[in-house]
Structure formats: structure tokens, C-alpha cells
Design an enzyme around this catalytic site. Structure first.
Site, PDB file in Angstrom:
ATOM      1  N   PRO A 136      64.227  -9.786  25.708  1.00 52.05           N
ATOM      2  CA  PRO A 136      65.226 -10.698  26.289  1.00 52.05           C
ATOM      3  C   PRO A 136      65.502 -10.372  27.749  1.00 52.05           C
ATOM      4  O   PRO A 136      65.557  -9.207  28.117  1.00 52.05           O
ATOM      5  CB  PRO A 136      66.471 -10.445  25.440  1.00 52.05           C
ATOM      6  CG  PRO A 136      66.001  -9.809  24.198  1.00 52.05           C
ATOM      7  CD  PRO A 136      64.740  -9.078  24.529  1.00 52.05           C
TER       8      PRO A 136
ATOM      9  N   GLY B  88      67.322  -9.431  30.906  1.00 51.66           N
ATOM     10  CA  GLY B  88      68.543  -8.669  31.107  1.00 51.66           C
ATOM     11  C   GLY B  88      68.607  -7.428  30.246  1.00 51.66           C
ATOM     12  O   GLY B  88      69.494  -6.619  30.403  1.00 51.66           O
ATOM     13  N   CYS B  89      67.665  -7.283  29.312  1.00 53.03           N
ATOM     14  CA  CYS B  89      67.606  -6.077  28.485  1.00 53.03           C
ATOM     15  C   CYS B  89      66.853  -4.987  29.238  1.00 53.03           C
ATOM     16  O   CYS B  89      65.831  -5.247  29.840  1.00 53.03           O
ATOM     17  CB  CYS B  89      66.845  -6.356  27.188  1.00 53.03           C
ATOM     18  SG  CYS B  89      67.906  -6.630  25.792  1.00 53.03           S
ATOM     19  N   VAL B  90      67.391  -3.774  29.198  1.00 49.26           N
ATOM     20  CA  VAL B  90      66.665  -2.692  29.877  1.00 49.26           C
ATOM     21  C   VAL B  90      66.173  -1.649  28.888  1.00 49.26           C
ATOM     22  O   VAL B  90      66.535  -1.658  27.733  1.00 49.26           O
ATOM     23  CB  VAL B  90      67.531  -2.019  30.961  1.00 49.26           C
ATOM     24  CG1 VAL B  90      67.454  -2.823  32.248  1.00 49.26           C
ATOM     25  CG2 VAL B  90      68.963  -1.889  30.516  1.00 49.26           C
TER      26      VAL B  90
END
Lengths: 135, 111, 100
Positions: free
Chosen positions: B107, B109-111
Site C-alpha cells: 500500500p 504510504g506503508c514503510v
């Protein structure tokens, strides 16, 4: 930069102050990378619970044109993603009337429901922002 | 970056094990990835995986976890649209892990 | 609000879009290829002069020099600033909108 990378911390430090962020989109979708980059930043910004609005003017209005099919040019069609913004609680989408009309488009030609505003109204909104990010 | 072999076919993945090509996906890929994580997929898992695939089909992105939770709640009811339920199903994080099994990219914005 | 324009007015309509949205009391800073809009003796100069009745204009000196454009031929009333002046303007006007 710290406002982007350290967004969560920033929010804690300021006690959850909500700032007004406006993303100004002025480029057509596939000729340059601006439109896609802006959309990705918008999606990320949604995680920080800020007051986010998007403005489409000049060729930026072409980003929202219905009926985009990119298979033959081998690029990702990201126009459906604008319809996901509502689920991200981003519902302030403004389109400049003059830019739309100049290009022979009407709100019915767009993939999402938007508010059509005059250049003057958009200028005033722009002046109210804490941060304006241009693409 | 990496590869996995499912049903005798070699599929490309990125360094975190996400499929490179959406079109390589099949239910067997999800089963295989889950097994690697020591997980047996149940009907409840499939509900979420299928939901994600439909979401991607419609919007061309993998949803952020907050958005996923809300949307699942809308579609499958509040007893499923909450993080406790989703984390029990996907302990590595519902968005990350379920997206991986669904063959979607990580997704935004997921880090 | 401070508006910056970095495109030549002879190449794109960026400056026009900017002027359409610059409210009275705001400022326009011409940078990079945008500095060509600051020169006298072009069809653009009249538009800039008209806009200057309500909006202050600045042009970035280092970008003028880099392009061999003569500071003496900048439209009267446009202030030439250096990088320090650029920073001061962003502080003075609060928010910045970059017309790209």
C-alpha cells in the site's frame, strides 16, 4: 522535510494541530510524472489527518477526464484512484471553471464529483492555506 | 529481486516478496506465501484477500490499513471491520500481509 | 502569499495562470526562465505592468545574470533580489505557491 518524514511526531508535538494543505494540480496526466506523483503524496498525506484539498487547473483538469485507457501506451491508468479519495476522507476537490471551459469540458466529463469554482474563488481558497504544494 | 516457484512456475517478486506482476497471481500463490509465513488460509482470510483484489480492480491502488478497515466494516460488518479482527487474521499487518497474498503492491504510504 | 514563476512567458502560459490567481497585495517572484518576463520591450511587459498595479513584482538577480539579461533593462518598478532577498520574501508573505 521533517514535516513529511516525521509527520506523526509533529502531530504529537503540536497537540494534533490541523493545518490546511492544498495540492495544486496543473499538468496533464501522462506527458510528465507530476500528476501521478501528486496523487501519491496526497494519499500519503491522508495518514496525517490534515485538512487536505485538491485543486485542478490548467491542464490539470485533464487528470480527471473520464474514459482513460492506457493499455496501448503501456502506462498505469491512475484515473480510477481519484475515486478512492473519498474513502481516504479527502472530499475537497475543486476544479477551475475557466480551465474546464477552455478545454471544452463539463463536470459530466470527469471521473469524480467535484466543486467547480471560478479563478477568483480558487485564489481566495489558496490564500487561506497553511501550505500549498504545487505539481 | 527474488523469485518464488508455484505449481512449477517461477514468479518474480520484489525484495520483500511482493509479486512483480499482478497477472502472475493465482489462489495457489496466496496459499504458498501464507505457508511460508506458517499460516493456513481460512475462509475469513480469503474474504479479506478477495476484498483487496476487488478494491484494487476498482481503484488501482492497495488501500491504506485505515481505509481497508473502514471499507471492510462497510461491506462485511463491524465485527470484521476492526483492527483486532484483521490483525488476528494477518499478524504482520492486515494491509501489508494481505496485500502480499493478494498479489498487490505494498500500500502507498506503508514503510 | 508569494507566487513564484519559473517558466518563460514565451514558452508556456504559467505566468498567465499565476496572474489569474494573484490577489491584490500578494507578490510575484520571477525565477529561472521566468525572469524573461521581467524584461522591457516585449509583448509580455505590458501584461506585467498592468498586473503591477495590484501585485508587487520581484526578479531573482542571479537568474538574470546567468542568462545574460541586463538588470538595467528590467521593467521599472520590478525589484531585483538576491537569494537572501528570496528567503526574506518567503518569510514576509507566509505561504508560497510555485507555478511550475
Amino acid at each position: 522535510m521533517s514535516e513529511v518524514t516525521g509527520g506523526v511526531e509533529m502531530e504529537e508535538e503540536t497537540g494534533g494541530t490541523v493545518k490546511k494543505f492544498m495540492f495544486v494540480n496543473r499538468k496533464a496526466p501522462y506527458g510528465t510524472i507530476y500528476a501521478l506523483e501528486a496523487l501519491e503524496v496526497v494519499l500519503i498525506s491522508a495518514a496525517f489527518d490534515q485538512d487536505v484539498s485538491l485543486v485542478f487547473l490548467d491542464d490539470g483538469v485533464y487528470q480527471l477526464k473520464k474514459g482513460q485507457h492506457t493499455k496501448a501506451v503501456d502506462m498505469k491508468n491512475f484515473s480510477p484512484t481519484y475515486r478512492a479519495l473519498e474513502g481516504y476522507d479527502i472530499d475537497k476537490l475543486y476544479v477551475e471553471k475557466e480551465s474546464l471551459e477552455q478545454r471544452g469540458l463539463t463536470p459530466d466529463d470527469l471521473v469524480v464529483d467535484v466543486q467547480v469554482l471560478s479563478a477568483d474563488e480558487i485564489s481566495k481558497l489558496m490564500a487561506e492555506q497553511d501550505v500549498v504544494l504545487s505539481f | 529481486m527474488g523469485t518464488i516457484e508455484v505449481n512449477g512456475k517461477v514468479l518474480e517478486t520484489d525484495e520483500e516478496g511482493y509479486l512483480q506482476n499482478l497477472s502472475d497471481w493465482s489462489p495457489e500463490v496466496a496459499e504458498y506465501m501464507a505457508k511460508q509465513d506458517g499460516l493456513e488460509l481460512t475462509e475469513n482470510h480469503w474474504e479479506v484477500i478477495n476484498f483487496l483484489r476487488e478494491y484494487y480492480e476498482e481503484y488501482q491502488i492497495a488501500p491504506a490499513v485505515r481505509v481497508l478497515t473502514k471499507a471492510i466494516g462497510k461491506k462485511l460488518g463491524p465485527d470484521k471491520g476492526n483492527s483486532k479482527y484483521l490483525y488476528e487474521l494477518f499478524p504482520y499487518g492486515p494491509a501489508k500481509q494481505a496485500c502480499k497474498y493478494a498479489g498487490l503492491p505494498k500500500p502507498t504510504g506503508c514503510v | 502569499m508569494l507566487h513564484t514563476v519559473n517558466k518563460s512567458p514565451f514558452q508556456t502560459r504559467t505566468l498567465e495562470s499565476c496572474l489569474r490567481h494573484a490577489l491584490p497585495g500578494s507578490a510575484v517572484l520571477l525565477i529561472e526562465d521566468g525572469v524573461y518576463a521581467a524584461m522591457q520591450g516585449t509583448p509580455i511587459a505590458d501584461k506585467v505592468r498592468a498586473a503591477m498595479e495590484q501585485v508587487r513584482f520581484y526578479v531573482l538577480g542571479p537568474d538574470l545574470e546567468a542568462r545574460g539579461m541586463d538588470g538595467d533593462k528590467v521593467i521599472e518598478g520590478i525589484e531585483i533580489v538576491d537569494y537572501g532577498g528570496f528567503v526574506d520574501l518567503t518569510i514576509e508573505y507566509g505561504t508560497v505557491q510555485s507555478w511550475l
